[in-house]
Enzyme design. Structure first.
Site, PDB file in Angstrom:
ATOM      1  N   ASP A 157       0.887  -1.351   0.029  1.00  0.00           N
ATOM      2  CA  ASP A 157      -0.107   0.078   0.005  1.00  0.00           C
ATOM      3  C   ASP A 157       0.948   1.185   0.110  1.00  0.00           C
ATOM      4  O   ASP A 157       1.843   1.189   0.099  1.00  0.00           O
ATOM      5  CB  ASP A 157      -1.020   0.085   1.157  1.00  0.00           C
ATOM      6  CG  ASP A 157      -0.187   0.051   2.590  1.00  0.00           C
ATOM      7  OD1 ASP A 157       0.881  -0.722   2.702  1.00  0.00           O
ATOM      8  OD2 ASP A 157      -0.698   0.735   3.472  1.00  0.00           O
ATOM      9  N   HIS A 472       1.510  -9.002  -3.627  1.00  0.00           N
ATOM     10  CA  HIS A 472       0.425  -7.898  -3.245  1.00  0.00           C
ATOM     11  C   HIS A 472       1.232  -6.564  -3.177  1.00  0.00           C
ATOM     12  O   HIS A 472       1.650  -6.088  -2.105  1.00  0.00           O
ATOM     13  CB  HIS A 472      -0.523  -8.210  -1.917  1.00  0.00           C
ATOM     14  CG  HIS A 472      -1.371  -7.082  -1.928  1.00  0.00           C
ATOM     15  ND1 HIS A 472      -2.727  -7.169  -2.434  1.00  0.00           N
ATOM     16  CD2 HIS A 472      -1.465  -6.091  -1.167  1.00  0.00           C
ATOM     17  CE1 HIS A 472      -3.243  -6.377  -2.050  1.00  0.00           C
ATOM     18  NE2 HIS A 472      -2.753  -5.526  -1.208  1.00  0.00           N
ATOM     19  N   ASP A 517       0.634 -17.486  -4.397  1.00  0.00           N
ATOM     20  CA  ASP A 517       1.342 -16.386  -5.056  1.00  0.00           C
ATOM     21  C   ASP A 517       0.248 -15.898  -5.929  1.00  0.00           C
ATOM     22  O   ASP A 517       0.253 -16.227  -7.114  1.00  0.00           O
ATOM     23  CB  ASP A 517       2.344 -17.295  -5.795  1.00  0.00           C
ATOM     24  CG  ASP A 517       3.354 -16.136  -6.562  1.00  0.00           C
ATOM     25  OD1 ASP A 517       3.283 -14.973  -6.103  1.00  0.00           O
ATOM     26  OD2 ASP A 517       4.034 -16.629  -7.577  1.00  0.00           O
ATOM     27  N   GLU A 526       1.799 -10.311   0.584  1.00  0.00           N
ATOM     28  CA  GLU A 526       2.113  -8.855   0.625  1.00  0.00           C
ATOM     29  C   GLU A 526       3.673  -8.617   0.579  1.00  0.00           C
ATOM     30  O   GLU A 526       4.378  -9.637   1.288  1.00  0.00           O
ATOM     31  CB  GLU A 526       1.403  -8.146   1.606  1.00  0.00           C
ATOM     32  CG  GLU A 526       1.627  -6.250   1.241  1.00  0.00           C
ATOM     33  CD  GLU A 526       0.413  -5.675   1.920  1.00  0.00           C
ATOM     34  OE1 GLU A 526      -0.528  -6.245   2.187  1.00  0.00           O
ATOM     35  OE2 GLU A 526       0.845  -4.255   1.674  1.00  0.00           O
TER      36      GLU A 526
HETATM   37  O1  9MR Z   1       2.239  -6.907   9.404  1.00  0.00           O
HETATM   38  C1  9MR Z   1       0.923  -6.651   9.796  1.00  0.00           C
HETATM   39  C2  9MR Z   1       0.430  -7.657  10.546  1.00  0.00           C
HETATM   40  O2  9MR Z   1       1.287  -8.105  11.768  1.00  0.00           O
HETATM   41  C3  9MR Z   1      -1.115  -7.477  11.027  1.00  0.00           C
HETATM   42  O3  9MR Z   1      -1.363  -8.792  11.467  1.00  0.00           O
HETATM   43  C4  9MR Z   1      -1.741  -7.108   9.716  1.00  0.00           C
HETATM   44  C5  9MR Z   1      -3.322  -6.802  10.157  1.00  0.00           C
HETATM   45  O4  9MR Z   1      -3.273  -5.770  11.035  1.00  0.00           O
HETATM   46  O5  9MR Z   1      -1.042  -5.730   9.251  1.00  0.00           O
HETATM   47  C6  9MR Z   1      -0.094  -6.280   8.929  1.00  0.00           C
HETATM   48  O6  9MR Z   1       0.631  -4.960   8.266  1.00  0.00           O
HETATM   49  C7  9MR Z   1      -0.102  -4.314   7.313  1.00  0.00           C
HETATM   50  C8  9MR Z   1      -0.378  -2.752   7.312  1.00  0.00           C
HETATM   51  O7  9MR Z   1      -1.442  -2.842   8.443  1.00  0.00           O
HETATM   52  C9  9MR Z   1      -0.690  -2.284   6.275  1.00  0.00           C
HETATM   53  N1  9MR Z   1       0.322  -2.220   5.278  1.00  0.00           N
HETATM   54  C10 9MR Z   1       0.504  -3.664   4.954  1.00  0.00           C
HETATM   55  C11 9MR Z   1       1.054  -4.496   5.915  1.00  0.00           C
HETATM   56  C12 9MR Z   1       1.477  -5.906   5.718  1.00  0.00           C
HETATM   57  O8  9MR Z   1       0.603  -6.599   5.295  1.00  0.00           O
END
Ligand code: 9MR
Length: 546
Positions: A157, A472, A517, A526
């Site tokens: 993102d 992602h 994937d 991601e």
């Molecule tokens: O890495 C984060 C993970 O530990 C959490 O469980 C998850 C849900 O809250 O969010 C992950 O972080 C994401 C972030 O909130 C937004 N940008 C992408 C991050 C990686 O997926």
């Protein structure tokens, strides 16, 4: 198929592969060019791995130390992917893992001379950012326009989050503090390369400059994130024009900021010529954020109703307080910070964005000889080595020979493993490289993300014969180039499958196989800045130490 690190091994490293249990009791290693056998050994005993549902045998070819390109061969199976045995075998991987940050830079165009086919227009200038209602203060009421450019996009993102920036930037700076000779020789071809600072510091500064702009100069508090209200579409970064906001000051943001600025202040001290006054400014910024957190010790981040982007909200802050205190102690030499850490009560855990206590112990252990008499040096060493002992024991029992437990298969499991490796490598170093198992367990962790895992993928884009192809990651999806932006570690197997609504085709519900994937899979595929940082650290360390 045979599961193996698809990049390779330093000659002195332990070299293991995982073979599905079948009739064969032996394996050979063949030269990848000539097909000639170079080693023949027995396979280990078959063992079941509950998290993948497989029964597997270990192939140990540590004895092979001659540089070259090879494959593993087992009767009845296809040959393994090729791999190299070579000194400095992770050089390109390490450069690529650092370069991934450059590719995720906000507020700047990536030029062809640095980015090659991944050149792109600038995204998100972030020079006109609104103070959200949740972040309003007397000095900066709601709607105040501030400027906070630069920094890295967090992940797939386009938002920027202080908590996650904290551990990510720290890990890069720690890699530099721990392995300066290695990083002096690394050239990632950044716009700043050759300016007298190593590239790893140049890259960290891109984010540190942004972080500094996230502090309210009026009170020292730090905004939790800079974000759109909702996630941008799967487009290139120059396309979205949604309004950007800074949202809520949080205690976690202030403390993570304080910790990283304290580290950065000592890292920048020798670079006065390149950035005059920056080291002192960072130290002041760190102490101001610490002061704000003392006055606001429990401002947990709570997502406002009109904001849906990542929350990185953490309600347990003892570890954040301790980490900031430890770094301020190391940087300033003030004993009061050591006491503020409450060292007797602080356990060492595997670092993650929400659990940063381990970072305090890592930094203290590295700086041990320079600490004041206030520090309990035996305790510091013990904290690191007892955690490493647990990880080493799990590794030695594991059928796949990885330090991962079943409960470690969470969102970003690949980075759990690489953070475990960082702890093991640190224990190895501070123990003067004596304890058996630490280095081997760390090597196994890197082997896992490069292909010796139940899925058979190399989890690093652009590296290995069978890498993840559809992360992602908005630029990788939107740029029209079939290969994804290289050098990124994907999150990895995650039985939580929080994205299952969008991705119905997960191959399995088993923890080690819960990986898809496909660009839909933000919960397993991601990329993220906090996941890549231990890849930079571990790939450098394994080459430096072997
Ligand atoms: O890495 C984060 C993970 O530990 C959490 O469980 C998850 C849900 O809250 O969010 C992950 O972080 C994401 C972030 O909130 C937004 N940008 C992408 C991050 C990686 O997926």
């Amino acid at each position: 198929a045979i599961k193996i690190n698809q990049v390779g091994f330093p000659p002195a490293a332990q070299k293991l592969a995982v073979v599905p249990a079948g009739k064969a009791a032996a394996f050979i290693v063949v030269d990848a060019h000539t097909g000639k056998p170079v080693l023949r050994e027995k396979l280990g005993e078959p063992k079941p791995w509950d998290v993948s549902g497989e029964t597997v045998r270990i192939a140990d070819f540590t004895a092979l130390k001659t540089p070259g390109r090879y494959r593993l061969r087992v009767a009845g199976l296809p040959d393994s992917a090729p791999f190299d045995i070579q000194g400095n075998v992770y050089r390109a991987l390490n450069i690529g893992a650092l370069k991934a940050y450059y590719y995720n830079r906000a507020s700047t165009a990536l030029l062809p001379q640095h980015a090659g086919i991944y050149a792109r227009a600038a995204g998100h200038p972030d020079t006109e950012v609104l103070v959200h209602a949740s972040a309003a203060s007397a000095g900066r009421p709601e709607g105040t326009v501030i400027s906070a450019p630069k920094g890295w996009y967090d992940a797939g993102d386009y938002n920027k989050y202080i908590v996650n920036s904290g551990i990510s930037t720290y890990t890069l700076l720690a890699a530099w503090e721990h392995f300066p000779q290695y990083f002096k020789a690394q050239d990632s071809n950044l716009p700043e390369s050759g300016n007298g600072m190593p590239d790893i510091v140049n890259e960290a500064l891109w984010n540190l400059d942004w972080m500094l702009a996230m502090q309210d100069p009026g009170d020292g508090g730090v905004y939790h994130k800079l974000t759109d209200k909702d996630f941008d579409g799967m487009v290139m970064p120059d396309q979205p024009h949604a309004t950007r906001y800074v949202v809520q000051k949080s205690t976690a943001a202030a403390l993570d900021f304080a910790a990283v600025m304290a580290v950065a202040s000592r890292v920048m001290a020798p670079f006065e010529r390149q950035r005059p006054g920056l080291s002192a400014r960072m130290r002041q910024a760190a102490e101001a954020a610490w002061g704000w957190a003392q006055a606001h010790p429990d401002q947990i981040y709570r997502q406002p109703a009109d904001i849906v982007t990542g929350d990185y909200s953490d309600s347990k802050l003892a570890d954040e307080f301790a980490w900031a205190a430890a770094e301020l102690y190391i940087t300033t030499g003030k004993d009061s910070y050591y006491q503020a850490m409450r060292p007797g009560r602080l356990p060492a855990g595997v670092p993650s964005w929400g659990n940063v206590g381990g970072l305090a112990w890592i930094s203290l252990a590295h700086h041990l000889p320079r600490l004041t008499p206030a520090a309990d040096k035996a305790l510091i060493t013990r904290r690191i080595t007892s955690l490493a002992d647990q990880l080493r024991d799990t590794w030695s029992q594991s059928p796949y020979r990885v330090p991962l437990k079943k409960t470690d298969f969470v969102w970003g499991s690949n980075a759990v493993l690489l953070n475990q490796a960082m702890v093991l490598l640190h224990a190895y170093r501070i123990g003067r490289n004596q304890q058996p198992g630490y280095l081997q367990a760390a090597q196994s962790a890197l082997d896992y993300v490069l292909g010796r895992n139940a899925t058979g993928y190399s989890f690093v884009t652009g590296f290995g014969a069978h890498p993840a192809m559809h992360p992602h990651h908005r630029p990788s999806e939107a740029d029209g180039i079939s290969a994804p932006v290289p050098g990124w570690l994907v999150g990895g197997p995650n039985p939580g499958q929080e994205d299952i609504k969008n991705c119905k085709s997960y191959p399995s519900a088993l923890p080690a196989l819960s990986y898809l994937d496909h660009v839909c899979s933000y919960a397993s595929n991601e990329v993220a800045i906090n996941w890549n940082a231990p890849l930079v650290y571990v790939s450098a360390a394994l080459n430096s130490l072997q």
